[in-house]
Design an enzyme around this catalytic site. Structure first.
Site, PDB file in Angstrom:
ATOM      1  N   HIS A 225      39.134  39.193  33.732  1.00 49.75           N
ATOM      2  CA  HIS A 225      39.466  39.388  32.316  1.00 49.75           C
ATOM      3  C   HIS A 225      40.813  38.819  31.878  1.00 49.75           C
ATOM      4  O   HIS A 225      41.133  38.845  30.700  1.00 49.75           O
ATOM      5  CB  HIS A 225      39.452  40.874  31.958  1.00 49.75           C
ATOM      6  CG  HIS A 225      40.693  41.608  32.418  1.00 49.75           C
ATOM      7  ND1 HIS A 225      40.958  41.841  33.728  1.00 49.75           N
ATOM      8  CD2 HIS A 225      41.735  42.112  31.722  1.00 49.75           C
ATOM      9  CE1 HIS A 225      42.113  42.489  33.833  1.00 49.75           C
ATOM     10  NE2 HIS A 225      42.602  42.658  32.627  1.00 49.75           N
TER      11      HIS A 225
HETATM   12  N1  UDP Z   1      38.344  49.615  35.714  1.00 48.09           N
HETATM   13  C1  UDP Z   1      37.376  50.505  35.299  1.00 48.09           C
HETATM   14  N2  UDP Z   1      36.148  50.013  34.914  1.00 48.09           N
HETATM   15  C2  UDP Z   1      35.860  48.684  34.928  1.00 48.09           C
HETATM   16  C3  UDP Z   1      36.855  47.784  35.359  1.00 48.09           C
HETATM   17  C4  UDP Z   1      38.089  48.282  35.739  1.00 48.09           C
HETATM   18  O1  UDP Z   1      37.600  51.720  35.293  1.00 48.09           O
HETATM   19  O2  UDP Z   1      34.750  48.317  34.551  1.00 48.09           O
HETATM   20  C5  UDP Z   1      39.642  50.150  36.106  1.00 48.09           C
HETATM   21  C6  UDP Z   1      40.113  49.686  37.444  1.00 48.09           C
HETATM   22  O3  UDP Z   1      39.565  50.476  38.481  1.00 48.09           O
HETATM   23  C7  UDP Z   1      41.622  49.852  37.323  1.00 48.09           C
HETATM   24  C8  UDP Z   1      41.858  49.528  35.871  1.00 48.09           C
HETATM   25  O4  UDP Z   1      40.618  49.683  35.206  1.00 48.09           O
HETATM   26  O5  UDP Z   1      41.997  51.186  37.567  1.00 48.09           O
HETATM   27  C9  UDP Z   1      42.363  48.116  35.782  1.00 48.09           C
HETATM   28  O6  UDP Z   1      42.338  47.709  34.512  1.00 48.09           O
HETATM   29  P1  UDP Z   1      42.296  46.172  34.109  1.00 48.09           P
HETATM   30  O7  UDP Z   1      41.715  45.375  35.192  1.00 48.09           O
HETATM   31  O8  UDP Z   1      41.650  46.143  32.759  1.00 48.09           O
HETATM   32  O9  UDP Z   1      43.821  45.838  33.856  1.00 48.09           O
HETATM   33  P2  UDP Z   1      45.015  45.341  34.762  1.00 48.09           P
HETATM   34  O10 UDP Z   1      45.167  46.288  35.899  1.00 48.09           O
HETATM   35  O11 UDP Z   1      44.732  43.949  35.170  1.00 48.09           O
HETATM   36  O12 UDP Z   1      46.182  45.403  33.831  1.00 48.09           O
END
Ligand code: UDP
Length: 379
Positions: A225
């Site tokens: 994403h």
């Molecule tokens: N996550 C979730 N459902 C999904 C995809 C990700 O609950 O379908 C959780 C994942 O386990 C983690 C968090 O969302 O705890 C990460 O968010 P994301 O990847 O959107 O953001 P980033 O960490 O890259 O800022």
């Protein structure tokens, strides 16, 4: 009584704030007001986390999403300022690196309300990432900088924070707190493909069997994403094609698809031939992390969660803020080149890694944060 205004707006922030809010509630002395900017608003990107993780309904719900980065951040800044003037908190608490983080930090700092930043000091050193700009600027206006790792502390030292009045505090990673706290609540996603379920030979899925650990056949859990991938047609095409090849030739790939990626693929006419499901809740995500044989991602949080759940991670980015995982060989950075991605998946499929609790604080970060918050104001 110290009054804290917590500002959240995006999926990972709900997860991070859930454990800190629980730690706040467990202590006397802090009254928390929760503001949701509305940055993520779909039921499966927002509501599900409030429901599952027991986060109180936001006291203030804004409805700001979409538009350019400047427009979104500007609208948030304007409306958060109104809330701060009305609520008069002693402190603003922000998480991570989104536009909601920056808007909350700026609004607080401009009104001379001290700002605490959870996940301070992380750097990718890639200024083309919107998250990097948000992180650097948020740290600059914060006075309590809660760092998850030694690397984050060192990054701030290099930026001259040792000579500033701000306090740089290594507390560990709140995402590890969440992973440990909610580990027992794992639940198989409703959309999990039946063909990936193992059977015990009697046609019964092994998830139904008590105490069965390997309820699924080997599969790769992928998430995708980051704007640096979704907004760059060549990168997105490279990654999609690699995931399709891995799914066809190596092991089935399951990808809970982020709305931004869905939109970008549609605009580019790209198609994922993997198992694709809607974004899942956190408990479902824990189940997937528990049962998969490899994680492939460009998410910050998921890189660490792979490690927390003992799985190797292939990261489809050129840099990571979580460099310690690369250093210990738990994570390999492969960028967006199809061939590199496929080769790494082949190398790491089925490989297990071990978290000895040293790198990310072992689940004590929220407790430490609340301890510092209690001392912070007026200190
Ligand atoms: N996550 C979730 N459902 C999904 C995809 C990700 O609950 O379908 C959780 C994942 O386990 C983690 C968090 O969302 O705890 C990460 O968010 P994301 O990847 O959107 O953001 P980033 O960490 O890259 O800022």
């Amino acid at each position: 009584m110290q009054r804290i205004l917590t500002i959240i707006g995006a999926r990972p922030q709900f997860i991070k704030a859930s454990v800190v809010s629980k730690a706040i509630q467990a202590q006397a002395g802090i009254e928390e007001t929760l503001l949701h900017t509305g940055q993520h608003f779909d039921a499966n990107m927002s509501d599900v986390f409030f429901d599952q993780l027991g986060i109180p309904r936001p006291d203030v719900q804004l409805d700001i999403h979409g538009g350019s980065h400047g427009a979104m951040t500007g609208r948030m800044l304007e409306q958060i300022e109104v809330v701060i003037l009305r609520e008069k908190p002693d402190r603003v608490l922000v998480y991570g690196d989104t536009n909601s983080t920056l808007a909350g930090a700026l609004a607080g700092a401009k009104l001379h309300v001290p700002v605490a930043h959870v996940e301070a000091g992380l750097r990718s050193f890639n200024m083309r990432m919107p998250e990097e700009i948000n992180r650097i600027l948020t740290d600059q206006v914060s006075d309590l900088l809660f760092c998850p790792t030694d690397t984050a502390v060192r990054n701030l030292e290099k930026e001259g924070f040792a000579d500033k009045p701000a306090q740089v505090l290594k507390v560990g990673d709140v995402m590890q707190d969440a992973a440990l706290f909610f580990a027992q609540r794992a639940v198989r996603p409703a959309g999990f493909p039946v063909e990936l379920l193992s059977t015990d030979g009697h046609g019964l899925s092994r998830t139904e069997g008590k105490g069965e650990k390997s309820a699924a056949n080997p599969f790769v859990l992928a998430t995708l994403h980051r704007a640096e991938n979704t907004d760059d047609p060549a990168r997105l095409a490279g990654i999609v094609s690699a995931l399709n090849s891995i799914h066809r030739d190596l092991a089935p790939v399951l990808l809970p698809l982020h709305p931004r990626t869905r939109g970008a693929m549609a605009r580019q006419g790209l198609e994922l031939l993997t198992h694709t499901i809607d974004p899942v809740g956190y408990f479902e995500m824990i189940w997937l992390l528990n049962h998969c044989d490899l994680v492939m991602t460009d998410s910050g949080g998921v890189q660490k969660e792979a490690f927390f759940f003992g799985k190797a991670c292939v990261t489809m980015r050129d840099q990571t803020e979580w460099v310690e995982l690369v250093e210990i060989g738990a994570n390999e950075l492969v960028g967006a080149d199809g061939e590199r991605i496929e080769q790494a998946a082949t190398r790491h499929l089925g490989r297990r890694v071990k978290d000895d609790g040293e790198l990310y604080g072992g689940g004590k970060a929220s407790e430490r944060i609340v301890g510092h918050l209690l001392q912070g104001v007026g200190a």
